[in-house]
Design a protein around this motif. Structure first.
Motif, PDB file in Angstrom:
ATOM      1  N   PRO A 138      88.602 -67.286 -19.281  1.00 62.55           N
ATOM      2  CA  PRO A 138      88.531 -66.016 -20.013  1.00 62.55           C
ATOM      3  C   PRO A 138      89.837 -65.239 -19.892  1.00 62.55           C
ATOM      4  O   PRO A 138      90.494 -65.285 -18.837  1.00 62.55           O
ATOM      5  CB  PRO A 138      87.381 -65.268 -19.321  1.00 62.55           C
ATOM      6  N   GLU A 139      90.201 -64.556 -20.966  1.00 60.80           N
ATOM      7  CA  GLU A 139      91.454 -63.799 -20.974  1.00 60.80           C
ATOM      8  C   GLU A 139      91.182 -62.304 -21.093  1.00 60.80           C
ATOM      9  O   GLU A 139      90.321 -61.877 -21.855  1.00 60.80           O
ATOM     10  CB  GLU A 139      92.333 -64.242 -22.149  1.00 60.80           C
ATOM     11  N   VAL A 140      91.919 -61.535 -20.315  1.00 57.28           N
ATOM     12  CA  VAL A 140      91.931 -60.080 -20.441  1.00 57.28           C
ATOM     13  C   VAL A 140      93.377 -59.683 -20.704  1.00 57.28           C
ATOM     14  O   VAL A 140      94.283 -60.515 -20.620  1.00 57.28           O
ATOM     15  CB  VAL A 140      91.399 -59.406 -19.155  1.00 57.28           C
ATOM     16  N   PHE A 197      94.727 -51.540 -20.851  1.00 58.00           N
ATOM     17  CA  PHE A 197      93.997 -52.781 -20.567  1.00 58.00           C
ATOM     18  C   PHE A 197      92.888 -52.991 -21.599  1.00 58.00           C
ATOM     19  O   PHE A 197      92.418 -52.055 -22.246  1.00 58.00           O
ATOM     20  CB  PHE A 197      93.396 -52.753 -19.145  1.00 58.00           C
ATOM     21  N   TYR A 198      92.482 -54.246 -21.725  1.00 60.32           N
ATOM     22  CA  TYR A 198      91.405 -54.612 -22.654  1.00 60.32           C
ATOM     23  C   TYR A 198      90.643 -55.796 -22.080  1.00 60.32           C
ATOM     24  O   TYR A 198      91.240 -56.817 -21.727  1.00 60.32           O
ATOM     25  CB  TYR A 198      91.996 -54.970 -24.020  1.00 60.32           C
ATOM     26  N   VAL A 199      89.337 -55.628 -21.962  1.00 62.48           N
ATOM     27  CA  VAL A 199      88.453 -56.717 -21.536  1.00 62.48           C
ATOM     28  C   VAL A 199      87.514 -57.011 -22.702  1.00 62.48           C
ATOM     29  O   VAL A 199      86.630 -56.212 -23.006  1.00 62.48           O
ATOM     30  CB  VAL A 199      87.638 -56.344 -20.279  1.00 62.48           C
ATOM     31  N   GLU A 223      88.539 -54.792 -12.463  1.00 64.73           N
ATOM     32  CA  GLU A 223      87.979 -53.732 -11.617  1.00 64.73           C
ATOM     33  C   GLU A 223      87.938 -52.386 -12.348  1.00 64.73           C
ATOM     34  O   GLU A 223      87.276 -51.455 -11.896  1.00 64.73           O
ATOM     35  CB  GLU A 223      88.766 -53.617 -10.313  1.00 64.73           C
ATOM     36  N   SER A 224      88.643 -52.305 -13.478  1.00 69.35           N
ATOM     37  CA  SER A 224      88.596 -51.098 -14.317  1.00 69.35           C
ATOM     38  C   SER A 224      87.492 -51.194 -15.363  1.00 69.35           C
ATOM     39  O   SER A 224      87.339 -50.298 -16.199  1.00 69.35           O
ATOM     40  CB  SER A 224      89.943 -50.887 -15.010  1.00 69.35           C
ATOM     41  N   ALA A 225      86.732 -52.287 -15.341  1.00 70.49           N
ATOM     42  CA  ALA A 225      85.693 -52.520 -16.359  1.00 70.49           C
ATOM     43  C   ALA A 225      84.404 -53.018 -15.708  1.00 70.49           C
ATOM     44  O   ALA A 225      83.823 -54.015 -16.119  1.00 70.49           O
ATOM     45  CB  ALA A 225      86.203 -53.535 -17.384  1.00 70.49           C
ATOM     46  N   GLN A 236      82.625 -55.140 -21.428  1.00 73.07           N
ATOM     47  CA  GLN A 236      83.689 -54.991 -22.418  1.00 73.07           C
ATOM     48  C   GLN A 236      84.274 -53.588 -22.271  1.00 73.07           C
ATOM     49  O   GLN A 236      83.535 -52.612 -22.135  1.00 73.07           O
ATOM     50  CB  GLN A 236      83.132 -55.183 -23.827  1.00 73.07           C
ATOM     51  N   ALA A 237      85.585 -53.485 -22.262  1.00 72.32           N
ATOM     52  CA  ALA A 237      86.211 -52.170 -22.079  1.00 72.32           C
ATOM     53  C   ALA A 237      87.633 -52.192 -22.608  1.00 72.32           C
ATOM     54  O   ALA A 237      88.278 -53.238 -22.659  1.00 72.32           O
ATOM     55  CB  ALA A 237      86.212 -51.774 -20.600  1.00 72.32           C
ATOM     56  N   GLU A 238      88.103 -51.018 -23.002  1.00 73.65           N
ATOM     57  CA  GLU A 238      89.482 -50.856 -23.473  1.00 73.65           C
ATOM     58  C   GLU A 238      89.930 -49.447 -23.138  1.00 73.65           C
ATOM     59  O   GLU A 238      89.150 -48.505 -23.236  1.00 73.65           O
ATOM     60  CB  GLU A 238      89.571 -51.089 -24.983  1.00 73.65           C
TER      61      GLU A 238
END
Length: 354
Positions: A213-215, A242-244, A274-276, A285-287
């Motif tokens: 998986p890529e972030v 950042f983007y997950v 750790e930010s998501a 999922q986060a951005e």
């Protein structure tokens, strides 16, 4: 125990700072540190897969380094100046946050000229704001479309090697100071743990059935900024984008539920995940922008192992891996790395913490 900056110092002979990458990406050395047993092993990076099985996960940071270091001349005096592009503030207005050197000569209203190798003027910029002692906001004057502007901008830039490498960028750096899986342009420094992965190793990972998986976390210079407070709770990190994606969170959460190894490839991947973290300690999922600073004691939620390089003393990177690996064990590992003459920092060797 309250973590203090001075605890994260160690003596490093300058000769161990790697100025060039290893001949082959996956033939750098790999120190394997086992948190449960305290055992330290010495391997090659291509032995990494011996520690992983089918359906384990490697979380890669797919950020791509752009040629952020530019050299120009100041109007009237013609004095040479270095402009280090940090991030684009406004695409239409072509406004950029930059660092300038020497800063004392660069004032608001100054025009800066950037020529190609043949001396032809290619871009002109104006300083429109002071942001810090070395920081400026500049506006590039360019009428044509954005694609053409970016093409010219990047053709004038140099690979942004860290200052401690202490040499000008060379042809080899355009390829080797970039991961083989880099996709999303936006970093001014490479996610260095990822530099050890070769095309050959990526194929072997695929054959073995390990998920990748890529972030995205666009590495900024703030990652390397000196920490100037002894009490680590008072340190503020610069924010990084950042983007997950959902695809990554799905793969990681399945591996976590199945009690597989979830390995963060580098401190930047670790900061992104750790930010998501969801309320139930899974990856979501986060951005956005993260200024998360991880220091001991810290409860990691997602990854149960990590690959990392050997970092500068008293940096946020070394402090994070001490939080993950355990302070005493990591300090012992660093002492061992110096004794065994591992190569340090961006182009250096790697560590697997299990």
């Amino acid at each position: 125990m309250k973590a203090k900056l001075s605890q994260f110092n160690y003596n490093l002979p300058k000769k161990l700072i790697a100025k060039y990458p290893s001949k082959e990406r996956d033939e750098s050395r790999l120190m394997v540190v086992n948190r449960k047993t305290g055992k330290i092993e010495h391997k090659l990076f291509k032995d990494l897969l011996d520690y992983f099985e089918e359906d384990d996960c490697f979380i890669f940071n797919n950020t791509k380094v752009f040629p952020a270091r530019m050299y120009g001349r100041k109007e009237k005096t013609g004095a040479k100046i270095e402009v280090f592009l940090l991030r684009e503030l406004n695409k239409e207005a072509k406004l950029w946050d930059v660092l300038v050197d020497p800063a004392r000569k660069i004032r608001v209203g100054n025009k800066l000229y950037f020529n190609d190798e043949d001396g032809n003027e290619k871009l002109v910029a104006e300083v429109v704001d002071n942001t810090t002692s070395r920081g400026r906001t500049i506006r590039f004057y360019f009428e044509d479309d954005d694609e053409e502007f970016r093409k010219i901008l990047y053709s004038l830039g140099n690979t942004p090697l860290p200052k401690y490498i202490n040499r000008p960028a060379e042809e080899i750096d355009a390829e080797r100071y970039q991961t083989v899986f880099a996709k999303e342009v936006g970093a001014v420094a490479a996610p260095t743990a990822g530099l050890h992965f070769s095309e050959r190793l990526m194929k072997q990972i695929n054959i073995k059935g390990i998920h990748t998986p890529e972030v995205t976390l666009h590495v900024g210079l703030g990652t390397f900024r000196d920490i100037d407070v002894e009490d680590l709770s008072k340190h503020k990190m610069d924010a990084e984008y950042f983007y997950v994606p959902e695809k990554a969170s799905t793969l990681v959460n399945k591996a976590k539920k199945d009690r597989k190894k979830v390995c963060a490839i580098g401190t930047t991947s670790m900061r992104a995940i750790e930010s998501a973290v969801s309320a139930d300690s899974y990856l979501k999922q986060a951005e956005g922008w993260t200024n998360l600073f991880i220091y001991p004691p810290y409860d990691f939620h997602i990854a149960n192992c990590m690959v990392t390089n050997l970092h500068l003393p008293k940096t946020s990177l070394m402090i994070m891996i001490s939080a993950f690996g355990g302070y005493d064990l990591i300090m012992e590992a660093y002492e061992e790395a110096v004794k065994e003459e591992y190569r340090f920092f961006s182009y250096g060797d790697a560590m697997l913490i299990l």
